[in-house]
Write a protein that holds these residues in place. Sequence first.
Motif, short mmCIF file in Angstrom:
data_model
loop_
_atom_site.label_atom_id
_atom_site.label_comp_id
_atom_site.label_asym_id
_atom_site.label_seq_id
_atom_site.Cartn_x
_atom_site.Cartn_y
_atom_site.Cartn_z
N ALA A 41 -3.67 -6.80 -12.78
CA ALA A 41 -2.44 -7.13 -12.11
C ALA A 41 -1.34 -7.51 -12.71
CB ALA A 41 -3.07 -8.09 -11.03
N ARG A 42 -1.45 -8.12 -14.08
CA ARG A 42 -0.39 -8.93 -14.59
C ARG A 42 0.25 -7.88 -15.34
NH1 ARG A 42 -4.44 -13.01 -15.57
NH2 ARG A 42 -4.50 -12.08 -17.87
N TYR A 88 -3.09 2.55 -9.34
CA TYR A 88 -2.60 1.23 -8.88
C TYR A 88 -2.15 1.30 -7.43
CZ TYR A 88 -2.18 -1.46 -13.03
OH TYR A 88 -2.67 -2.42 -14.13
N ARG A 89 -2.03 2.45 -6.94
CA ARG A 89 -1.90 2.53 -5.58
C ARG A 89 -2.94 2.24 -4.54
NH1 ARG A 89 0.76 7.43 -6.90
NH2 ARG A 89 3.09 7.50 -6.90
N ALA A 119 -3.55 -1.47 -5.19
CA ALA A 119 -2.62 -2.14 -4.18
C ALA A 119 -3.21 -2.40 -2.72
CB ALA A 119 -1.24 -1.69 -4.21
N GLY A 155 -4.56 -5.81 -2.93
CA GLY A 155 -3.25 -6.67 -2.87
C GLY A 155 -2.37 -6.79 -4.00
N TYR A 156 -2.51 -5.68 -5.20
CA TYR A 156 -1.66 -5.67 -6.02
C TYR A 156 -0.08 -5.59 -5.99
CZ TYR A 156 -5.64 -5.95 -9.59
OH TYR A 156 -6.65 -6.25 -10.25
N GLU A 157 0.90 -6.06 -6.85
CA GLU A 157 2.11 -5.59 -6.87
C GLU A 157 2.26 -4.57 -7.85
OE1 GLU A 157 5.53 -4.49 -6.48
OE2 GLU A 157 4.85 -5.90 -5.02
N PRO A 158 2.37 -3.30 -7.17
CA PRO A 158 2.24 -2.02 -8.17
C PRO A 158 3.62 -1.68 -8.65
CG PRO A 158 2.12 -1.42 -6.11
CD PRO A 158 2.33 -2.75 -5.93
N THR A 159 4.54 -2.53 -8.56
CA THR A 159 6.26 -1.92 -8.82
C THR A 159 6.43 -1.83 -10.28
OG1 THR A 159 6.92 -3.34 -7.17
CG2 THR A 159 8.39 -2.48 -8.58
N SER A 200 7.20 2.09 -10.85
CA SER A 200 8.58 2.25 -11.33
C SER A 200 8.69 3.22 -12.56
CB SER A 200 9.40 1.05 -11.21
OG SER A 200 8.92 0.24 -12.43
#
Length: 308
Positions: free
Chosen positions: A59-60, A94-95, A98, A102-106, A110
């Motif tokens: 996640a990091r 990663y989608r 997410a 609840g990961y932030e996959p940006t 990107s």
Amino acid sequence: MTLAISPAARDALSGWLDHARALNGAADNTLTAYRADVTDFIAFMTGHFAESQGLAALARIGVPDMRAWMAHLRAQDVAPRSVARKLSAVKSFYRWLAERHGYEPTAVLSTRAPKFQKKLPRPLTEDAARAMIDTVALQSRDGWIGTRDAAVITLLYGCGLRISEALGLTGRDLPLGDSLRILGKGNKERIVPVLPVARAAVQDYLRLCPYPMEPDAPVFRGARGGPLNPRLVQKVTEQARMQLGLPASATPHAMRHSFATHLLAAGGDLRAIQELLGHASLSTTQAYTSVDEVHLMKVYEQAHPKAG
């Protein structure tokens, strides 16, 4: 590589693959490639951070880490097309993370794939396609094997089958009728018409084949009676193209491309061709349109209400 992945990351990877298999209907070959690509990604991140990549560590991952991974692939001379495929698998993973965790996959989503030249289908001419079938039939000293190979290539060209689909036919599909029910990629079913010449080619093979056609047995057999290895079809096609002086692009899969291109040139509808090929997206089929732009312009001029 797999030893460098934490149990939590390995479980997450398995869960994503199960999801892709169950809901998206991903084929086994696709799942194998997904597993290898994401495993390599996590293994790289393990070395990059010098620590096991559990779910919290995954996640990091940020933009600099993704750049480091892409640079690593380039340093290994991984082709741009392969880099794009690996990145696509990681993004898909990663989608799913997410949605589930609840990961932030940006940072991952990107990341841009490298640009590469898309290879357009390189079909054979109609004469070359016929010559390929005739020449393949002569490659083996054993008559039934030559007839077998010709029947397989005829199905690729005459019905637009993938080689895996042709070799996946069983005794339950016999005798061939006017159409075939094919289970293609992603377990998507389609109906393809069977031309008389294709039925005749398969019938000639069945008449000479020394092995019984049991309902669950493969139609196309190897010399010892087991399932025919697709590599043997590729090899005999390679021998035939060398005899004919055809380019290296004249592969079994090129026969399927030729099927589509020749249908299009004869006035076939693009969406109908999409259905016959079993393409999930029309954009995949549209790759054939650039092969015969002159013909398409003629169709446009004749059919478009504003063209007159």
